[in-house]
Design an enzyme around this catalytic site. Structure first.
Site, PDB file in Angstrom:
ATOM      1  N   SER A  36      -4.573   4.303  -0.751  1.00  0.00           N
ATOM      2  CA  SER A  36      -4.906   3.084  -1.382  1.00  0.00           C
ATOM      3  C   SER A  36      -6.188   3.367  -1.984  1.00  0.00           C
ATOM      4  O   SER A  36      -6.686   4.581  -2.409  1.00  0.00           O
ATOM      5  CB  SER A  36      -4.504   1.828  -0.618  1.00  0.00           C
ATOM      6  OG  SER A  36      -4.638   0.816  -1.598  1.00  0.00           O
ATOM      7  N   ASP A 158       6.033  -0.721  -5.974  1.00  0.00           N
ATOM      8  CA  ASP A 158       4.757  -0.824  -5.244  1.00  0.00           C
ATOM      9  C   ASP A 158       4.071  -1.887  -5.991  1.00  0.00           C
ATOM     10  O   ASP A 158       3.509  -1.793  -6.973  1.00  0.00           O
ATOM     11  CB  ASP A 158       3.889   0.403  -5.330  1.00  0.00           C
ATOM     12  CG  ASP A 158       2.466   0.328  -4.434  1.00  0.00           C
ATOM     13  OD1 ASP A 158       2.481  -0.977  -4.023  1.00  0.00           O
ATOM     14  OD2 ASP A 158       2.030   1.346  -4.176  1.00  0.00           O
ATOM     15  N   HIS A 186       3.661  -0.506  -0.598  1.00  0.00           N
ATOM     16  CA  HIS A 186       2.321   0.106  -0.680  1.00  0.00           C
ATOM     17  C   HIS A 186       1.948   1.040   0.353  1.00  0.00           C
ATOM     18  O   HIS A 186       1.001   1.673   0.454  1.00  0.00           O
ATOM     19  CB  HIS A 186       1.515  -0.877  -0.832  1.00  0.00           C
ATOM     20  CG  HIS A 186       0.061  -0.338  -1.125  1.00  0.00           C
ATOM     21  ND1 HIS A 186      -0.167   0.539  -2.551  1.00  0.00           N
ATOM     22  CD2 HIS A 186      -1.358  -0.583  -0.732  1.00  0.00           C
ATOM     23  CE1 HIS A 186      -1.285   0.629  -2.504  1.00  0.00           C
ATOM     24  NE2 HIS A 186      -1.989   0.280  -1.525  1.00  0.00           N
TER      25      HIS A 186
END
Length: 209
Positions: A36, A158, A186
């Site tokens: 991320s 996602d 995610h």
């Protein structure tokens, strides 16, 4: 005890930490695996310490979470404002509500519970600063600095980093490899660890690395 709000109010603070670890261990040509927003930390660290970092693996990366002009980050500015207000007013409640959404896979509630527990174990004051730094950051220009081999992993679905984001990162990082995992949510390192590990191994053993 070493945490300082001003240092960690930008992604540069986290990148400096990563560089300092590489220097302390005298690492050369290391592979940084970042999930991320931490993928962007890897980008900044690679630019700051050439030679220390030899490749990047970006797992569901996002250089910008807020939609802007023709860029789709997945959230409106209003969405992010509401998210941050909710987090700051009741962090534990926010964690319990958001972790299952971030994780996806509602048919496997134990995954959402694992992520909830991880969130709740974090100091709320630190988490608030990190969240604000994360969701308000814009690292799109930094992608142009990447010169090391780079693997981008995205999921089929996602809500945090939609596939448009993966395509954007892939286009911005010259010579990068984009792999779409047969996974939802995610956090494929939790929901699809075997597929995630397999893609990373393939990248590391290929001529790209």
């Amino acid at each position: 005890s070493a945490w300082q709000e001003d240092r960690y109010s930008s992604l540069d603070g986290y990148a400096r930490d990563l560089v300092e670890v590489c220097e302390e261990l005298d690492l050369r040509d290391a592979v940084v695996v970042g999930h991320s927003v931490s993928a962007m930390t890897g980008v900044l660290a690679a630019a700051a310490a050439p030679g220390r970092i030899g490749a990047l693996v970006m797992v569901c990366p996002s250089p910008r979470y807020i939609d802007e002009d023709d860029y789709r980050g997945g959230f409106s500015a209003e969405d992010i404002d509401e998210l941050l207000e909710s987090l700051e007013s009741n962090y534990l409640g926010w964690s319990a509500a958001m972790a299952p959404v971030i994780m996806g896979n509602p048919d496997r509630p134990e995954l959402g519970e694992e992520l909830t527990n991880s969130f709740c174990a974090t100091d709320p004051d630190m988490a608030r600063v990190f969240a604000r730094t994360t969701f308000l950051s814009d690292s799109r220009k930094d992608l142009e600095t990447v010169t090391v081999p780079t693997l981008i992993l995205e999921c089929e679905q996602d809500v945090i980093a939609p596939r448009e984001v993966g395509a954007y990162v892939h286009a911005a990082v010259k010579g990068s490899e984009l792999v779409t995992l047969d996974a939802v949510g995610h956090c494929p390192q939790l929901s699809a660890p075997e597929a995630t590990a397999s893609a990373i191994r393939s990248f590391l053993s290929s001529g790209a690395r």
